[in-house]
Design a protein around this motif. Structure first.
Motif, PDB file in Angstrom:
ATOM      1  N   THR A  57       0.856  -1.188   0.000  1.00 30.06           N
ATOM      2  CA  THR A  57       0.000   0.000   0.000  1.00 30.06           C
ATOM      3  C   THR A  57       0.891   1.236   0.000  1.00 30.06           C
ATOM      4  O   THR A  57       2.037   1.181   0.452  1.00 30.06           O
ATOM      5  CB  THR A  57      -0.925   0.018   1.240  1.00 30.06           C
ATOM      6  N   PRO A  58       0.380   2.350  -0.515  1.00 33.94           N
ATOM      7  CA  PRO A  58       1.205   3.562  -0.593  1.00 33.94           C
ATOM      8  C   PRO A  58       1.793   4.014   0.744  1.00 33.94           C
ATOM      9  O   PRO A  58       2.908   4.517   0.795  1.00 33.94           O
ATOM     10  CB  PRO A  58       0.254   4.622  -1.144  1.00 33.94           C
ATOM     11  N   ASP A  59       1.050   3.824   1.828  1.00 33.94           N
ATOM     12  CA  ASP A  59       1.557   4.277   3.125  1.00 33.94           C
ATOM     13  C   ASP A  59       2.486   3.252   3.785  1.00 33.94           C
ATOM     14  O   ASP A  59       3.018   3.488   4.868  1.00 33.94           O
ATOM     15  CB  ASP A  59       0.410   4.640   4.063  1.00 33.94           C
ATOM     16  N   GLY A  60       2.666   2.093   3.145  1.00 29.02           N
ATOM     17  CA  GLY A  60       3.579   1.079   3.663  1.00 29.02           C
ATOM     18  C   GLY A  60       3.059   0.303   4.852  1.00 29.02           C
ATOM     19  O   GLY A  60       3.802  -0.444   5.483  1.00 29.02           O
ATOM     20  N   SER A  61       1.782   0.465   5.163  1.00 29.34           N
ATOM     21  CA  SER A  61       1.237  -0.208   6.344  1.00 29.34           C
ATOM     22  C   SER A  61       1.004  -1.709   6.125  1.00 29.34           C
ATOM     23  O   SER A  61       0.832  -2.436   7.088  1.00 29.34           O
ATOM     24  CB  SER A  61      -0.073   0.459   6.783  1.00 29.34           C
ATOM     25  N   ARG A  62       1.011  -2.140   4.890  1.00 26.77           N
ATOM     26  CA  ARG A  62       0.841  -3.575   4.588  1.00 26.77           C
ATOM     27  C   ARG A  62       1.949  -4.011   3.645  1.00 26.77           C
ATOM     28  O   ARG A  62       2.320  -3.282   2.730  1.00 26.77           O
ATOM     29  CB  ARG A  62      -0.517  -3.823   3.964  1.00 26.77           C
ATOM     30  N   GLN A  63       2.440  -5.212   3.870  1.00 29.85           N
ATOM     31  CA  GLN A  63       3.504  -5.753   3.020  1.00 29.85           C
ATOM     32  C   GLN A  63       2.958  -6.929   2.212  1.00 29.85           C
ATOM     33  O   GLN A  63       2.045  -7.621   2.642  1.00 29.85           O
ATOM     34  CB  GLN A  63       4.694  -6.230   3.871  1.00 29.85           C
ATOM     35  N   ARG A  64       3.570  -7.127   1.045  1.00 34.81           N
ATOM     36  CA  ARG A  64       3.178  -8.258   0.197  1.00 34.81           C
ATOM     37  C   ARG A  64       3.549  -9.574   0.864  1.00 34.81           C
ATOM     38  O   ARG A  64       4.630  -9.716   1.405  1.00 34.81           O
ATOM     39  CB  ARG A  64       3.852  -8.157  -1.163  1.00 34.81           C
ATOM     40  N   ASP A  65       2.624 -10.501   0.765  1.00 34.85           N
ATOM     41  CA  ASP A  65       2.794 -11.822   1.347  1.00 34.85           C
ATOM     42  C   ASP A  65       2.219 -12.808   0.346  1.00 34.85           C
ATOM     43  O   ASP A  65       1.063 -12.676  -0.053  1.00 34.85           O
ATOM     44  CB  ASP A  65       2.034 -11.875   2.673  1.00 34.85           C
ATOM     45  N   TYR A  66       3.006 -13.770  -0.072  1.00 39.00           N
ATOM     46  CA  TYR A  66       2.546 -14.707  -1.091  1.00 39.00           C
ATOM     47  C   TYR A  66       2.037 -16.020  -0.517  1.00 39.00           C
ATOM     48  O   TYR A  66       1.844 -16.987  -1.237  1.00 39.00           O
ATOM     49  CB  TYR A  66       3.638 -14.911  -2.148  1.00 39.00           C
ATOM     50  N   ALA A  67       1.756 -16.043   0.776  1.00 36.20           N
ATOM     51  CA  ALA A  67       0.998 -17.158   1.337  1.00 36.20           C
ATOM     52  C   ALA A  67      -0.442 -16.968   0.864  1.00 36.20           C
ATOM     53  O   ALA A  67      -0.808 -15.901   0.348  1.00 36.20           O
ATOM     54  CB  ALA A  67       1.078 -17.137   2.859  1.00 36.20           C
TER      55      ALA A  67
END
Length: 134
Positions: A57-67
């Motif tokens: 997300t633009p604010d960096g509050s969520r990170q990509r997770d491929y689970a």
């Protein structure tokens, strides 16, 4: 109007192999080292290289997770032989999350690709979705 489908993946070559082997898509273009256009369906699918743990997300509050993850948007792939398509998908790393079910006008298999994206395999039978329409 035209629309494009974009899927974030953490391994482009594995994604190219999966979507090529399972759905018969082919590489249209490679867009630098960060994206591959897959052709052969009704609209291109763009596989976008995004590292696991990068900002989602633009604010960096969520990170990509491929689970395995949930999203209200998913792809349905219409196939002629759902049993064969399901076996091919599982062979190439997909997870069968719900066995094939027969419903009015169609058969359905709920699955996840190797990158955690949910998708369905759908085989129309009889009159297809027309059997559901009033």
């Amino acid at each position: 109007m035209e629309f494009l489908v974009n899927l974030d993946v953490d391994d482009l070559e594995r994604a190219v192999d999966f979507y090529g082997s399972v759905f018969g898509l082919r590489v249209g273009r490679r867009l630098g080292t960060f994206a591959v256009e897959m052709l052969g369906g009704p609209t291109p699918i763009y596989l976008l290289l995004k590292d696991a743990g990068s900002a989602a997300t633009p604010d960096g509050s969520r990170q990509r997770d491929y689970a395995r993850h949930w999203t209200p948007v998913h792809l349905d792939f219409v196939v002629d032989d759902i049993e064969a398509a399901t076996a091919r998908a599982v062979t190439h790393g997909a997870q069968l999350e719900q066995p094939i079910t027969a419903q009015a006008g169609h058969k359905l298999a709920l699955m996840a690709d190797p990158f955690g994206h949910g998708f369905c395999l759908l085989q129309f039978i009889g009159r297809g979705y027309d059997e559901l329409a009033n």
